[in-house]
Scaffold this motif. Structure first.
Motif, short mmCIF file in Angstrom:
data_model
loop_
_atom_site.label_atom_id
_atom_site.label_comp_id
_atom_site.label_asym_id
_atom_site.label_seq_id
_atom_site.Cartn_x
_atom_site.Cartn_y
_atom_site.Cartn_z
N VAL A 38 -77.85 -8.55 -37.97
CA VAL A 38 -76.64 -8.12 -37.27
C VAL A 38 -76.77 -6.67 -36.83
O VAL A 38 -76.42 -6.31 -35.69
N ALA A 39 -77.26 -5.82 -37.71
CA ALA A 39 -77.40 -4.40 -37.39
C ALA A 39 -78.35 -4.20 -36.21
O ALA A 39 -78.11 -3.35 -35.34
N ALA A 40 -79.44 -4.97 -36.17
CA ALA A 40 -80.41 -4.83 -35.08
C ALA A 40 -79.81 -5.26 -33.75
O ALA A 40 -80.03 -4.62 -32.71
N VAL A 41 -79.06 -6.37 -33.75
CA VAL A 41 -78.42 -6.83 -32.51
C VAL A 41 -77.39 -5.82 -32.03
O VAL A 41 -77.28 -5.52 -30.84
N ASN A 42 -76.61 -5.27 -32.95
CA ASN A 42 -75.61 -4.28 -32.57
C ASN A 42 -76.26 -3.00 -32.05
O ASN A 42 -75.74 -2.36 -31.13
N PHE A 44 -79.02 -2.96 -30.42
CA PHE A 44 -79.46 -3.32 -29.07
C PHE A 44 -78.28 -3.27 -28.10
O PHE A 44 -78.41 -2.84 -26.95
N ARG A 45 -77.11 -3.70 -28.54
CA ARG A 45 -75.92 -3.65 -27.68
C ARG A 45 -75.53 -2.20 -27.37
O ARG A 45 -75.28 -1.85 -26.21
N THR A 46 -75.45 -1.37 -28.39
CA THR A 46 -75.04 0.02 -28.17
C THR A 46 -76.04 0.76 -27.29
O THR A 46 -75.66 1.63 -26.51
N ALA A 47 -77.33 0.41 -27.41
CA ALA A 47 -78.34 1.04 -26.55
C ALA A 47 -78.14 0.64 -25.09
O ALA A 47 -78.61 1.35 -24.19
N ASN A 48 -77.44 -0.49 -24.87
CA ASN A 48 -77.16 -0.93 -23.51
C ASN A 48 -75.71 -0.65 -23.11
O ASN A 48 -75.18 -1.26 -22.17
N GLY A 49 -75.06 0.29 -23.81
CA GLY A 49 -73.73 0.73 -23.43
C GLY A 49 -72.61 -0.22 -23.79
O GLY A 49 -71.52 -0.14 -23.21
N LEU A 50 -72.82 -1.12 -24.77
CA LEU A 50 -71.80 -2.08 -25.18
C LEU A 50 -71.36 -1.81 -26.61
O LEU A 50 -72.14 -1.29 -27.42
N THR A 114 -89.89 -10.80 -37.57
CA THR A 114 -88.86 -9.80 -37.78
C THR A 114 -87.83 -9.90 -36.66
O THR A 114 -88.11 -10.44 -35.58
N ILE A 115 -86.66 -9.35 -36.89
CA ILE A 115 -85.62 -9.42 -35.87
C ILE A 115 -85.99 -8.60 -34.64
O ILE A 115 -85.65 -8.97 -33.51
N ASN A 116 -86.72 -7.50 -34.81
CA ASN A 116 -87.14 -6.72 -33.65
C ASN A 116 -88.12 -7.49 -32.78
O ASN A 116 -88.10 -7.37 -31.55
N GLN A 117 -89.00 -8.27 -33.40
CA GLN A 117 -89.89 -9.12 -32.61
C GLN A 117 -89.09 -10.15 -31.83
O GLN A 117 -89.37 -10.41 -30.66
N GLN A 130 -77.87 -12.84 -22.59
CA GLN A 130 -76.44 -13.12 -22.48
C GLN A 130 -75.80 -13.28 -23.85
O GLN A 130 -74.67 -12.84 -24.08
N THR A 131 -76.52 -13.88 -24.79
CA THR A 131 -75.98 -14.03 -26.14
C THR A 131 -75.74 -12.68 -26.78
O THR A 131 -74.71 -12.46 -27.44
N MET A 132 -76.68 -11.74 -26.60
CA MET A 132 -76.58 -10.45 -27.27
C MET A 132 -75.76 -9.43 -26.48
O MET A 132 -75.13 -8.55 -27.08
N LEU A 133 -75.77 -9.52 -25.16
CA LEU A 133 -75.15 -8.49 -24.33
C LEU A 133 -73.93 -8.99 -23.57
O LEU A 133 -73.53 -8.38 -22.58
N ASN A 134 -73.33 -10.08 -24.01
CA ASN A 134 -72.13 -10.58 -23.35
C ASN A 134 -70.99 -9.58 -23.58
O ASN A 134 -70.58 -9.36 -24.72
#
Length: 332
Positions: A38-42, A44-50, A114-117, A130-134
């Motif tokens: 969850v932390a890794a996906v979040n 990734f979202r914040t790095a894309n302005g979400l 790993t989640i980063n992979q 779309q799943t991660m950056l919706n």
């Protein structure tokens, strides 16, 4: 001397017990847990302005159940137990409390994955992004399952009508239509069969990795990479064709026959001598001598075999020392 003989069985027993402790390495545990995912996906979202997504216990339970299911059947698939899809699983675990829900799911599997992979190699196509950056998504759940060293990661994101801040408030009598491009609901792993020429080609599905494909077909990952000119860092997309086994059509290779030289007679005339003596000048024919060089094949010991080999060596060494020690006592 008799007292020493009594100790020999105990020494051998001790060596055997020690070797059994080296029988096999401990089972691997997941390198990352669901909250790390969850932390890794979040991130990734914040790095894309979400904004970061909120953890939802229902989605966490649904995602973990899917990862456990994949680990049990040892297959990367969106289809859950009983043929369920991501939305059905989320609702079954209580997501949305009966409201209309939208759920999108990413899955990935691989050896020590790993989640980063998963994020930066496997999930970089539009559907997984779309799943991660919706931007409409509000909630997230994740799960990690392990079978041997194979790690299965599941990420579920979504929202439901009436959720605070979702922007999806249902008007009275209105029919709700969820936004497009939310990813496929189901994606079973379809195993291909060999073609007429013997070639075995796999068509990539959503969420599938090169390692997962190789494990499903029970072939070495290195062979798949070599056949397709890929590396472990290569990104594959749904619809790509991966060669698992090349065709068996034989290639005919012609072997030229060696040239045959026919001697040409030549005559030499000596004055006063009318007798012609034919002289044949043969042309030497090259004869190739094939020599075979035997290259010794090294013995390769896998990591699973190493403890057994070490145990066998230790037992042999122990028996040898006991025999030598016994001989010395007899002499004394």
């Amino acid at each position: 001397m008799d007292a020493m003989k009594k100790w020999i069985p105990f020494l051998l027993l001790g060596l055997i017990l020690f070797s059994l402790s080296l029988d096999s390495p401990p089972k691997s545990l997941p390198a990352e847990d669901a909250f790390t995912v969850v932390a890794a996906v979040n991130a990734f979202r914040t790095a894309n302005g979400l904004p970061a997504l909120q953890i939802d216990n229902s989605l966490m339970a649904a995602a973990q159940a899917q990862s456990d299911h994949q680990a049990t059947i040892r297959q990367v698939t969106h289809m859950g137990a009983g043929g369920t899809n991501a939305t059905q699983r989320a609702i079954a675990y209580g997501f949305g409390g009966g409201a209309h829900v939208l759920v999108s799911e990413n899955i990935a599997g691989g050896i020590n994955l790993t989640i980063n992979q998963a994020i930066y190699q496997y999930w970089q196509d539009s559907l997984h992004l779309q799943t991660m950056l919706n931007p409409a998504a509000l909630y997230i759940g994740a799960g990690v399952g392990v079978a041997d060293n194979y790690v299965y990661i599941t990420v579920d994101t979504g929202y439901y009508v009436g959720a605070p801040g979702s922007g999806a408030q249902a008007a009275p009598g209105a029919t709700y239509a969820p936004p497009a491009a939310s990813g496929p609901a189901t994606d079973p792993f379809i195993v291909s069969t060999p073609r007429e020429d013997g070639a075995l080609i796999h068509v990539v599905g959503y969420g599938q990795s090169l390692i997962g494909i190789a494990n499903t077909y029970k072939v070495q990952v290195a062979e798949v990479l070599e056949l397709n000119g890929l590396t472990l860092d290569s990104i594959i997309y749904p619809g790509d064709e991966i060669v698992i086994q090349p065709s068996h059509t034989p290639t005919l290779t012609g072997t030229p026959e060696p040239a045959t030289t026919t001697p040409t007679p030549s005559s030499t005339m000596t004055p006063g001598d009318e007798t012609r003596t034919p002289r044949a000048t043969p042309t030497a024919r090259n004869t190739a001598t094939a020599s075979a060089t035997l290259t010794p094949t090294p013995i390769v010991i896998s990591p699973e075999q190493e403890p057994v080999v070490v145990a066998a060596v230790l037992i042999s060494l122990g028996v040898f020392l006991v025999v030598v020690f016994s001989s010395l006592l007899k002499r004394n």
